[in-house]
Motif scaffolding. Structure first.
Motif, short mmCIF file in Angstrom:
data_model
loop_
_atom_site.label_atom_id
_atom_site.label_comp_id
_atom_site.label_asym_id
_atom_site.label_seq_id
_atom_site.Cartn_x
_atom_site.Cartn_y
_atom_site.Cartn_z
N ARG A 1 0.83 -1.21 0.00
CA ARG A 1 0.00 0.00 0.00
C ARG A 1 0.86 1.26 0.00
N SER A 2 1.92 1.24 0.79
CA SER A 2 2.81 2.40 0.84
C SER A 2 3.50 2.62 -0.49
N ARG A 3 3.93 1.54 -1.13
CA ARG A 3 4.59 1.64 -2.43
C ARG A 3 3.64 2.24 -3.47
N LYS A 4 2.39 1.77 -3.48
CA LYS A 4 1.41 2.30 -4.42
C LYS A 4 1.15 3.78 -4.16
N GLU B 1 1.92 6.77 -6.82
CA GLU B 1 0.83 7.68 -7.22
C GLU B 1 1.22 9.13 -6.94
N SER B 2 1.85 9.37 -5.81
CA SER B 2 2.29 10.73 -5.47
C SER B 2 3.33 11.23 -6.46
N CYS B 3 4.27 10.38 -6.84
CA CYS B 3 5.28 10.76 -7.83
C CYS B 3 4.63 11.03 -9.19
N ARG B 4 3.67 10.20 -9.57
CA ARG B 4 2.99 10.40 -10.85
C ARG B 4 2.27 11.74 -10.87
N TYR C 1 4.87 14.51 -11.21
CA TYR C 1 5.38 14.62 -12.58
C TYR C 1 4.35 15.27 -13.50
N GLU C 2 3.09 14.91 -13.35
CA GLU C 2 2.05 15.52 -14.16
C GLU C 2 1.92 17.01 -13.86
N PHE C 3 2.03 17.38 -12.60
CA PHE C 3 1.96 18.79 -12.22
C PHE C 3 3.12 19.56 -12.82
N GLU C 4 4.32 18.99 -12.74
CA GLU C 4 5.49 19.65 -13.32
C GLU C 4 5.36 19.78 -14.84
N ALA C 5 4.83 18.74 -15.48
CA ALA C 5 4.66 18.79 -16.94
C ALA C 5 3.64 19.87 -17.32
N ASP C 6 2.55 19.96 -16.58
CA ASP C 6 1.55 21.00 -16.86
C ASP C 6 2.12 22.39 -16.62
N ARG C 7 2.89 22.53 -15.57
CA ARG C 7 3.47 23.83 -15.27
C ARG C 7 4.50 24.23 -16.32
N SER C 8 5.27 23.26 -16.83
CA SER C 8 6.26 23.59 -17.85
C SER C 8 5.58 23.93 -19.18
#
Length: 79
Positions: free
Chosen positions: A39-42, A46-49, A52-59
């Motif tokens: 559960r912790s790994r998932k 999910e948090s990293c995903r 990354y999506e937030f950084e991609a949208d911001r860029s």
């Protein structure tokens, strides 16, 4: 073999309940630890995903040049 029968093996000369309870607690804790790790790994993945999506949208927003001014044509009646 150290025991005469399977029931003697289970009883272990009176120590059986303690021994088998220890084994049961051990396996329950191991299963709980594995489930918690999965559960912790998932959650971390999910948090990293999301990061990354937030950084991609911001860029994408930073990469597109913002217009300095916008002009729209307005039709004014001459009445």
């Amino acid at each position: 073999m150290a025991f005469d029968s399977f029931s003697a093996f289970i009883a272990m000369e009176g120590h059986g309940p303690y021994v088998w309870a220890c084994y049961a607690v051990f396996f329950i804790l191991m299963i709980a630890t594995m489930a918690g790790s999965v559960r912790s790994r998932k959650a971390v993945i999910e948090s990293c995903r999301r990061g990354y999506e937030f950084e991609a949208d911001r860029s994408k927003v930073a990469a597109s040049p913002a217009p300095s001014a916008s002009f729209t044509r307005v039709n004014v009646s001459q009445d």
